[in-house]
Design a protein around this motif. Structure first.
Motif, short mmCIF file in Angstrom:
data_model
loop_
_atom_site.label_atom_id
_atom_site.label_comp_id
_atom_site.label_asym_id
_atom_site.label_seq_id
_atom_site.Cartn_x
_atom_site.Cartn_y
_atom_site.Cartn_z
N PHE A 196 0.82 -1.21 0.00
CA PHE A 196 0.00 0.00 0.00
C PHE A 196 0.86 1.26 0.00
CE2 PHE A 196 -3.47 -2.60 2.33
CZ PHE A 196 -3.96 -3.05 1.12
N GLU A 197 2.04 1.17 0.57
CA GLU A 197 2.94 2.32 0.59
C GLU A 197 3.57 2.58 -0.79
OE1 GLU A 197 5.74 1.62 3.73
OE2 GLU A 197 4.19 1.65 5.30
N HIS A 198 3.36 1.64 -1.70
CA HIS A 198 3.88 1.78 -3.06
C HIS A 198 2.75 1.88 -4.08
CE1 HIS A 198 7.98 0.97 -1.66
NE2 HIS A 198 7.43 0.07 -0.87
N GLY A 199 1.55 2.20 -3.61
CA GLY A 199 0.45 2.48 -4.52
C GLY A 199 -0.51 1.35 -4.80
N ALA A 200 -0.32 0.19 -4.18
CA ALA A 200 -1.27 -0.91 -4.38
C ALA A 200 -2.62 -0.56 -3.77
CB ALA A 200 -0.73 -2.19 -3.76
N ASP A 201 -3.67 -1.18 -4.28
CA ASP A 201 -5.02 -0.93 -3.79
C ASP A 201 -5.58 -2.11 -3.00
OD1 ASP A 201 -5.56 1.71 -5.16
OD2 ASP A 201 -5.01 0.45 -6.86
N LEU A 202 -5.22 -3.32 -3.40
CA LEU A 202 -5.62 -4.53 -2.69
C LEU A 202 -4.40 -5.42 -2.54
CD1 LEU A 202 -8.88 -5.35 -4.73
CD2 LEU A 202 -8.81 -4.38 -2.41
N VAL A 203 -4.34 -6.14 -1.43
CA VAL A 203 -3.27 -7.11 -1.18
C VAL A 203 -3.90 -8.46 -0.90
CG1 VAL A 203 -1.55 -7.83 0.53
CG2 VAL A 203 -1.48 -5.51 -0.39
N VAL A 204 -3.33 -9.50 -1.49
CA VAL A 204 -3.80 -10.86 -1.19
C VAL A 204 -2.66 -11.66 -0.57
CG1 VAL A 204 -5.55 -10.87 -3.00
CG2 VAL A 204 -3.27 -11.77 -3.49
N HIS A 205 -3.05 -12.64 0.24
CA HIS A 205 -2.08 -13.54 0.88
C HIS A 205 -2.57 -14.97 0.81
CE1 HIS A 205 0.83 -10.96 3.01
NE2 HIS A 205 -0.16 -10.10 3.17
N SER A 206 -1.64 -15.87 0.64
CA SER A 206 -1.87 -17.25 1.07
C SER A 206 -1.34 -17.30 2.50
CB SER A 206 -1.12 -18.24 0.18
OG SER A 206 -1.18 -19.54 0.75
N THR A 207 -2.24 -17.25 3.47
CA THR A 207 -1.80 -17.27 4.87
C THR A 207 -1.21 -18.63 5.24
OG1 THR A 207 -4.00 -17.96 5.66
CG2 THR A 207 -3.58 -15.59 5.51
N THR A 208 -1.39 -19.62 4.36
CA THR A 208 -0.80 -20.94 4.52
C THR A 208 0.71 -20.85 4.67
OG1 THR A 208 -2.50 -21.71 2.97
CG2 THR A 208 -0.70 -23.23 3.45
N LYS A 209 1.31 -19.83 4.07
CA LYS A 209 2.76 -19.74 3.96
C LYS A 209 3.37 -19.03 5.18
CE LYS A 209 2.21 -21.58 -0.18
NZ LYS A 209 0.79 -21.43 -0.48
N TYR A 210 4.07 -17.93 4.97
CA TYR A 210 4.85 -17.31 6.03
C TYR A 210 4.02 -16.80 7.20
CZ TYR A 210 9.00 -17.36 3.04
OH TYR A 210 10.07 -17.75 2.26
N LEU A 211 2.79 -16.33 6.95
CA LEU A 211 2.00 -15.78 8.05
C LEU A 211 1.74 -16.83 9.12
CD1 LEU A 211 -0.53 -13.40 6.25
CD2 LEU A 211 1.60 -12.82 7.43
N THR A 212 1.32 -18.04 8.68
CA THR A 212 1.18 -19.13 9.65
C THR A 212 2.56 -19.67 10.01
OG1 THR A 212 -0.99 -19.71 8.78
CG2 THR A 212 0.15 -21.39 10.08
N GLY A 213 3.36 -19.96 9.01
CA GLY A 213 4.77 -20.23 9.23
C GLY A 213 5.13 -21.63 9.68
N ASN A 214 4.16 -22.50 9.87
CA ASN A 214 4.50 -23.83 10.39
C ASN A 214 3.90 -24.96 9.58
OD1 ASN A 214 1.75 -23.83 11.31
ND2 ASN A 214 2.41 -22.71 13.14
N GLY A 215 3.34 -24.67 8.42
CA GLY A 215 2.86 -25.70 7.53
C GLY A 215 1.74 -26.55 8.08
N THR A 216 0.81 -25.93 8.83
CA THR A 216 -0.25 -26.72 9.47
C THR A 216 -1.63 -26.51 8.87
OG1 THR A 216 -0.46 -24.98 11.14
CG2 THR A 216 0.91 -26.89 11.70
N VAL A 217 -1.95 -25.30 8.41
CA VAL A 217 -3.32 -25.02 7.98
C VAL A 217 -3.35 -24.18 6.71
CG1 VAL A 217 -4.42 -25.21 10.24
CG2 VAL A 217 -3.45 -23.02 9.53
N MET A 218 -4.44 -24.33 5.95
CA MET A 218 -4.64 -23.55 4.74
C MET A 218 -5.39 -22.26 5.08
SD MET A 218 -3.39 -25.67 2.50
CE MET A 218 -3.96 -25.01 0.93
N GLY A 219 -5.15 -21.24 4.27
CA GLY A 219 -5.91 -20.00 4.45
C GLY A 219 -5.51 -18.95 3.44
N GLY A 220 -6.37 -17.97 3.27
CA GLY A 220 -6.09 -16.84 2.39
C GLY A 220 -6.66 -15.57 2.98
N CYS A 221 -6.26 -14.44 2.44
CA CYS A 221 -6.75 -13.16 2.95
C CYS A 221 -6.68 -12.11 1.85
CB CYS A 221 -5.92 -12.71 4.15
SG CYS A 221 -6.56 -11.25 4.99
N VAL A 222 -7.69 -11.25 1.80
CA VAL A 222 -7.70 -10.08 0.93
C VAL A 222 -7.75 -8.85 1.81
CG1 VAL A 222 -8.81 -8.91 -1.02
CG2 VAL A 222 -9.05 -11.40 -0.75
N VAL A 223 -6.80 -7.93 1.62
CA VAL A 223 -6.73 -6.71 2.43
C VAL A 223 -7.03 -5.51 1.53
CG1 VAL A 223 -5.35 -5.40 4.07
CG2 VAL A 223 -4.86 -7.83 3.72
#
Length: 429
Positions: A196-223
């Motif tokens: 967002f500090e570089h002009g993006a309007d929406l951000v998406v994540h696969s929370t499955t990856k670094y946000l969870t960080g332990n390879g246990t659960v699936m998830g996603g997020c739209v910001v």
């Protein structure tokens, strides 16, 4: 929490969370429930009319998931977020309020292989289409946008090669065209990059990856940044025009900066049903509490391992943007000032066969179709995650047959290097 300007390390632990009002439990409980009791008939009607915010049914909202949404939105610097069942679900959720049959998106050629397939094949079933462009060629990006384009999509740190997108240059193009820039920030996380500090309007994540960080659960997020003007043109009627399902309510007029977030819950989750379960949200909340600590170690180890690989005569080249030899090294300080992440590829002399032998010989690295784990992970993308692409597409995406992708974990870097050394000896013998 109050409105104080807390640091990232504090927010990753506390944002969105408060002691449970009933029990005083300090950690966010797992609200394992499908439905919620209304105070009375008027309360129920107000919730269903979007006149009051609250909980109706866990396909739409859940208290555990709500805490995670607020935390991710806070860390990204957005106004709101919607969590869903996977990163792929998040991509569809990000496009759903924007698109209609006959409309298109402009997408970077450097994307995860599953995303390329989703955009080149699956979205056709909705009547949408995608044009893939090398985002280093900004003139080509400009030229690809037409009257039917409704979004531009890229990854901040591209999977698999670790390439860094010049978000400032791309966002300047999207702003001039009056369309939103969607950035997949999975590989970077908000600790390394804040789109967002570089002009993006929406951000998406696969929370499955670094946000969870332990390879246990699936998830996603739209910001949602909350800054895009959905009513500036007639391109986004789902957000700017009357919604018949809510008696003519106009989402942007009614909810302002939170229009996209409310639409994604009230219509997106209501009808698509890509819901995150509360236990997955709980695991991800626990993971985010150590995000900065883990990302620091991921970056530190990645630099050490990448430098060792680059100097090894059995390796043709390494794609890590944190190396001075990388053409993307100059973007690190601007786009990812805390480091270039833990994801990159390297080319093994001996090509495809040597890559396969290397993977089969590793002992510490786990051969899995995932990234962003505390454990170091490895995969041959051309035969797995990008297998569905032809060779030209693979090379454009940074997944050529002679490349191995590594997601560097938080183990002892000397042990990782020793493991790679013995495996390379067998692979290139």
């Amino acid at each position: 929490m109050s409105d104080k300007n807390y640091g990232f390390d504090t927010l990753q632990v506390h944002a969105g969370a408060r002691p449970d009002p009933t029990t005083g439990a300090r950690n966010t409980p797992i609200y394992q429930t499908t439905a919620y009791v209304f105070r009375d008939a008027d309360h129920a009607a107000a919730l269903f009319n979007l006149q009051e915010v609250g909980y109706i049914y866990s396909r739409l909202t859940n208290p555990t998931v709500s805490v995670l949404q607020e935390r991710i939105a806070t860390l990204e610097g957005g106004v709101g977020a919607v969590c869903c069942s996977s990163g792929h679900a998040a991509q569809i959720m990000s496009l759903f309020p924007l698109m209609s049959p006959g409309k298109n998106i402009i997408a970077s050629t450097r994307l995860y292989g599953g995303t390329v397939t989703q955009f080149s094949q699956t979205i056709k079933r909705f009547g949408w289409s995608a044009t893939f462009v090398d985002f280093d060629d900004t003139e080509a990006v400009k030229a690809a946008i037409d009257d039917d384009t409704r979004a531009v999509f890229c990854e901040s740190i591209a999977n698999p090669g670790g390439y860094i997108t010049d978000l400032d240059a791309i966002s300047a193009i999207t702003k001039a065209a009056g369309i939103p820039l969607i950035v997949d920030n999975t590989s970077a996380t908000p600790y390394l990059c804040r789109p967002f500090e570089h002009g993006a309007d929406l951000v998406v994540h696969s929370t499955t990856k670094y946000l969870t960080g332990n390879g246990t659960v699936m998830g996603g997020c739209v910001v949602d940044s909350g800054t895009f003007d959905w009513s500036a043109s007639d391109k986004f009627p789902s957000l700017s025009q009357p919604e018949t399902a809510y008696h003519g309510l106009k989402f942007h007029e009614t909810f302002g900066p939170l229009a996209f977030t409310f639409h994604s819950i009230a219509i997106g989750l209501r009808d698509l049903g890509m819901t995150m379960n509360p236990q997955a949200a709980h695991y991800t909340l626990m993971g985010i509490e150590t995000l900065s600590l883990r990302m620091q170690r991921h970056v530190e180890n990645a630099v050490t391992v990448a430098k060792w690989l680059e100097a090894d005569p059995r390796i043709d080249y390494v794609t890590y943007a944190g190396l001075e030899s990388s053409p993307y090294f100059g973007r690190v300080e601007k786009i990812c000032p805390r480091g270039a992440g833990g994801l990159f590829t390297f080319a093994v002399k001996g090509g495809y066969d040597a890559c396969v032998k290397l993977i089969d010989s590793l002992e510490i690295f786990s051969h899995v179709a995932n990234l962003g784990d505390t454990r170091s992970l490895v995969i041959h993308t051309a035969s797995t995650t990008h297998r569905q692409l032809n060779e030209d597409q693979q090379r454009a995406a940074g997944a050529a047959p002679e490349l191995v992708r590594v997601s560097i974990g938080i183990e002892d870097a000397a042990d990782l290097i020793a493991d790679l050394d013995q495996a390379l000896a067998k692979a290139t013998a």
